[in-house]
Design a protein around this motif. Structure first.
Motif, short mmCIF file in Angstrom:
data_model
loop_
_atom_site.label_atom_id
_atom_site.label_comp_id
_atom_site.label_asym_id
_atom_site.label_seq_id
_atom_site.Cartn_x
_atom_site.Cartn_y
_atom_site.Cartn_z
N SER A 1 46.58 13.79 -68.72
CA SER A 1 47.07 12.78 -67.79
C SER A 1 46.57 11.40 -68.19
O SER A 1 45.50 11.24 -68.78
N GLN A 2 47.32 10.39 -67.81
CA GLN A 2 46.97 9.01 -68.16
C GLN A 2 45.68 8.59 -67.47
O GLN A 2 44.88 7.84 -68.03
N GLU A 3 45.46 9.06 -66.25
CA GLU A 3 44.27 8.68 -65.51
C GLU A 3 43.00 9.17 -66.20
O GLU A 3 42.00 8.45 -66.29
N VAL A 4 43.04 10.44 -66.67
CA VAL A 4 41.86 10.99 -67.36
C VAL A 4 41.62 10.26 -68.68
O VAL A 4 40.47 9.96 -69.05
N LEU A 5 42.68 9.94 -69.39
CA LEU A 5 42.54 9.18 -70.64
C LEU A 5 41.95 7.79 -70.37
O LEU A 5 41.09 7.31 -71.12
N ASP A 6 42.42 7.15 -69.30
CA ASP A 6 41.87 5.84 -68.93
C ASP A 6 40.38 5.95 -68.61
O ASP A 6 39.59 5.07 -68.96
N ASP A 7 40.01 7.02 -67.93
CA ASP A 7 38.61 7.24 -67.58
C ASP A 7 37.74 7.35 -68.83
O ASP A 7 36.67 6.74 -68.92
#
Length: 290
Positions: A45-51
């Motif tokens: 997911s994009q959110e986990v990658l951003d994290d």
């Protein structure tokens, strides 16, 4: 020779820009993590990658700030008790002296370290604490701030305890930083004691004893005693994990002690039985040839 005409103007633009950028990204990730749809296990997911990206960027940037200020290449951060004790005060480099002499740039660097203490990433927090330990004594020697500035620094450290103190690595680094800050600034800024007086649940008698021992430190007041007294003063301020917020301690009074079970006697082997009695067990005749 190119530090003043080249690097300092560049750093004046980069340091505040990076701080604002990192603050915005951390605020975004905090909101994302609080949303019900956030799935930490979904690594695509994009959110986990951003994290992941913001954590790596924050750590690398804090390492860059430390390298900019110090004359050594060591980037060890106090993530354990042993590392905290071994991480001595490093010398400030020539570039670091220029950075800390510039009023605007040094304030941006200090703000970066203080904000980094509260970022929800333990390696970033310990890096920020290690760099703050280096520059706070320099700020004090240069009279870079007044009573309000000293109080603000202490407030930021205590706020970091409230937000990240439940993590062991952060707690160790923050305790070390808080003691160094209080010992360094308290003789020049008596108003620091009023900051600790506002800590919830702080015992005023214990605070006065702690303050007196810091001011009259003759070597008999060891590091462990300082840490224990300080932890006792701010014990109710330290944050807790969500899972432990409403945890109810269960105490069972008059719990009977467990009686250890009797161990069974060891059965001797056939060879031991033969040696003891002198009689054959019959196995030879049983399996012997006819």
């Amino acid at each position: 020779e190119f530090y003043s005409p080249v690097l300092i103007p560049i750093l004046k633009q980069v340091v505040p820009l990076m701080l604002n950028r990192l603050q915005d990204r951390w605020s975004y990730l905090r909101k994302i993590r609080e949303s019900p749809g956030f799935d930490e296990d979904n690594t695509d997911s994009q959110e986990v990658l951003d994290d992941v990206i913001i954590r790596v960027a924050a750590r690398e940037y804090l390492d860059t700030v430390k390298a900019m200020l110090t004359s050594t290449t060591s980037q060890e951060s106090p993530t354990s008790v042993e590392n905290v004790e071994k991480s001595g005060v490093q010398s400030v480099s020539a570039l670091g002296e220029l950075v800390l002499c510039d009023p605007i740039l040094r304030n941006d660097v200090m703000l970066t370290c203080l904000q980094g203490l509260r970022w929800p990433d333990s390696p970033s927090g310990t890096r920020a604490a290690a760099t703050a330990e280096l520059i706070i004594p320099v700020f004090c020697n240069k009279n870079a701030f007044g009573p309000e500035g000293a109080a603000s620094i202490m407030v930021e450290i205590l706020t970091a305890f409230q937000e990240m103190g439940m993590h062991e690595a952060n707690n160790i680094a923050l305790t070390h930083l808080a003691l160094l800050t209080y010992e360094t600034l308290r003789p020049s800024f008596p108003n620091l004691i009023t900051v600790l007086q506002q800590v919830p649940g702080c015992n005023q008698e214990d605070l006065l004893k702690f303050d007196a021992k810091i001011l009259n430190n003759n070597g008999a007041f060891g590091e462990k005693a300082k840490k224990d007294m300080f932890k006792k003063l701010i014990s109710r301020l330290i944050g807790k994990d969500m899972a432990k917020l409403f945890q109810k301690e269960i105490v069972i009074k008059n719990l009977p002690s467990l009686v250890p079970l009797k161990t069974k006697a060891r059965v001797p082997t056939l060879d031991e039985q033969t040696e003891k009695t002198g009689e054959e067990t019959g196995l030879s005749s049983l399996f012997g040839g006819q």
